[in-house]
Scaffold this motif. Structure first.
Motif, mmCIF file in Angstrom:
data_model
loop_
_atom_site.group_PDB
_atom_site.id
_atom_site.type_symbol
_atom_site.label_atom_id
_atom_site.label_comp_id
_atom_site.label_asym_id
_atom_site.label_seq_id
_atom_site.Cartn_x
_atom_site.Cartn_y
_atom_site.Cartn_z
ATOM 1 N N THR A 5 48.362 31.937 25.570
ATOM 2 C CA THR A 5 46.930 32.059 25.446
ATOM 3 C C THR A 5 46.482 31.012 24.609
ATOM 4 N N ILE A 6 47.072 30.610 23.561
ATOM 5 C CA ILE A 6 46.871 29.497 22.769
ATOM 6 C C ILE A 6 46.742 28.286 23.525
ATOM 7 N N GLY A 7 47.932 28.063 24.464
ATOM 8 C CA GLY A 7 47.911 27.018 25.480
ATOM 9 C C GLY A 7 46.452 26.727 26.216
ATOM 10 N N GLU A 8 46.056 27.946 26.484
ATOM 11 C CA GLU A 8 44.851 28.049 27.447
ATOM 12 C C GLU A 8 43.625 27.257 26.457
ATOM 13 N N VAL A 9 43.457 27.704 25.545
ATOM 14 C CA VAL A 9 42.645 27.378 24.321
ATOM 15 C C VAL A 9 42.570 25.686 24.211
ATOM 16 N N PHE A 10 43.913 25.124 24.201
ATOM 17 C CA PHE A 10 44.235 23.634 24.086
ATOM 18 C C PHE A 10 43.807 23.170 25.320
ATOM 19 N N ARG A 11 44.195 23.502 26.496
ATOM 20 C CA ARG A 11 43.592 22.954 27.871
ATOM 21 C C ARG A 11 42.265 22.906 28.060
ATOM 22 N N PHE A 12 41.631 24.025 27.473
ATOM 23 C CA PHE A 12 40.106 23.931 27.874
ATOM 24 C C PHE A 12 39.541 22.958 26.701
ATOM 25 N N ALA A 13 40.182 22.727 25.596
ATOM 26 C CA ALA A 13 39.692 21.705 24.780
ATOM 27 C C ALA A 13 40.021 20.439 25.562
ATOM 28 N N ILE A 14 41.066 20.213 26.120
ATOM 29 C CA ILE A 14 41.393 18.728 26.582
ATOM 30 C C ILE A 14 40.283 18.468 27.838
ATOM 31 N N ALA A 15 39.969 19.762 28.644
ATOM 32 C CA ALA A 15 38.745 19.514 29.726
ATOM 33 C C ALA A 15 37.416 19.171 29.163
ATOM 34 N N THR A 16 37.298 19.679 27.814
ATOM 35 C CA THR A 16 35.870 19.478 27.401
ATOM 36 C C THR A 16 35.781 18.098 26.302
ATOM 37 N N GLY A 17 36.918 17.391 26.384
ATOM 38 C CA GLY A 17 36.951 16.238 25.719
ATOM 39 C C GLY A 17 37.156 16.471 23.986
ATOM 40 N N ARG A 18 37.785 17.435 23.499
ATOM 41 C CA ARG A 18 37.806 17.739 22.138
ATOM 42 C C ARG A 18 39.268 17.606 21.596
ATOM 43 N N CYS A 19 40.239 17.283 22.728
ATOM 44 C CA CYS A 19 41.587 17.070 22.221
ATOM 45 C C CYS A 19 42.195 16.428 23.401
#
Length: 400
Positions: A170-184
């Motif tokens: 679930t934490i990984g899903e947050v990071f992948r969402f952040a990658i998709a939206t240009g924030r990491c």
């Protein structure tokens, strides 16, 4: 002349804004409503400007003078104090919007818009809630794999191995969402594969032998608790739906004349509508239940509120009361029992059994084929299964 603490304390408002000067451009503005605010008057680029410092007494005289001196140093360095403050405020806002907690909330909101099952959302929110105290306020781009591992290890140390595993995902899903939206730029949870203790798979407890299942059905028939609970147990045996789908069932979903229960997509685990053929025995049970709860919308309303459904613990608690331990049988175990015996008898197409269990086939064409071809077989299968349940309840032996 510089202000004194006593002078500030005793200063009274007037009909208009009263301005008391402390020197160097620092002023205390007293508005007609009695509020006292620090302001710094300065010139930059030949333009007169005002910098808001804060409200008294949250900002005292000493702090106000320190803010004035800092602003004067910026002016001496050729910088506009007002612009510097605005830039810092914007940076803080951007930083706040890129924290793990903020992005996690955005992901949850996205899932809500996608109309994910409420139970799924609750689980995701709960898992993220376990991580937020440690990394929630951290900018997501700065969170290292070691920080995430520390969070997971604390959960793991409490013996919650499966929870730790799900948290990593679930934490990984947050990071992948952040990658998709240009924030990491990367997902540190990928580096943690193999770093956690692998939980031993535990299947939900279920009675799958006909003789023992017959004993369970006989025990249910003697249950002396609430009639709604007895009915729920009987219907789980006959329909083998998920317990949550049964608990939340509404009368409007049932057509007893055609013997079909149409479960809407929003109540299904996989968010796809599902139809359950009702054997004559199930229809008779439902007609009896309608005399008890048919005045409301829910088949199984809570004893505390008719607008809420039966507690998720009710069915398992009834099984415990009947003498079946949690390692023997659960509400979900009726699915495994039916699946096992239906497959073992060899009468029915395995795909028809899977379709009735509402297991999703990955291939879209195959799904369409299941819907088109297996309904009649499922109707016959559910009637046969109900007859088998009667036979098992009577003698403990069923056709294999």
């Amino acid at each position: 002349m510089p202000l004194t603490a006593l002078e500030i304390q005793k200063a009274k408002p007037g009909e208009k804004v009263v301005k008391l000067s402390d020197g160097g451009g620092l002023q205390l503005w007293i508005t007609p409503d009695g509020a006292k605010r620090w302001r710094l008057a300065y010139r930059f680029g030949g333009i007169q400007k005002t910098l808001a410092i804060g409200v008294y007494p949250a900002i005292g005289l000493k702090e106000a003078r320190e803010a004035r001196d800092s602003a004067r140093r910026l002016l001496a360095d050729g910088q506009d104090p007002g612009l510097v403050k605005k830039t810092a405020k914007t940076a803080r806002a951007i930083s706040s919007a890129t924290t793990f907690a903020a992005i996690a909330e955005e992901l949850l909101e996205k899932k809500r818009r996608e109309d994910k099952a409420p139970r799924t959302l609750e689980k995701v929110e709960w898992l993220l809630g376990l991580a937020k105290p440690a990394i929630g306020s951290r900018p997501i781009a700065e969170i290292a794999a070691t920080e995430v591992l520390d969070v997971l290890r604390k959960v793991e140390a409490r013996g919650r191995l499966e929870t730790a595993r799900r948290m990593r995902s679930t934490i990984g899903e947050v990071f992948r969402f952040a990658i998709a939206t240009g924030r990491c730029e990367n997902d540190p949870t990928g580096a943690l594969k193999g770093a956690l203790v692998t939980p031993v798979a535990r299947h939900r407890a279920a009675i799958t032998e006909p003789e023992e299942f017959g004993g369970l059905l006989r025990a249910i028939a003697t249950y002396d608790g609430m009639p709604e609970t007895t009915t729920a147990l009987k219907l789980l045996a006959l329909t083998f739906v998920r317990p949550g789908e049964l608990r939340s069932a509404e009368w409007c979903e049932f057509d007893l004349d055609t013997a079909v229960w149409a479960i809407p997509a929003e109540k299904m685990k996989m968010r796809r509508p599902h139809r359950v053929p009702l054997a004559p025995q199930a229809v008779d049970i439902l007609k009896g239940l309608r005399a008890i709860t048919g005045h409301g919308s829910l088949l199984f309303p809570s004893v505390r509120s008719p607008s809420r459904c039966m507690s998720e613990n009710t069915i398992n608690a009834a099984l415990r009361r009947l003498g079946f331990g949690q390692e023997e049988m659960t509400g979900h175990g009726f699915r495994a029992a039916a699946s096992s015996m239906l497959n073992e008898c060899g009468r029915w197409n395995p795909d028809a059994i899977e379709a009735q269990l509402a297991h999703i086939e990955g291939n879209a064409v195959r799904r369409a084929y299941q819907r088109a071809e297996f309904w009649e077989e499922r109707v016959r299968m559910m009637a046969w299964w109900a007859d088998q349940c009667e036979e098992m309840r009577g003698s403990g032996v069923a056709e294999r």
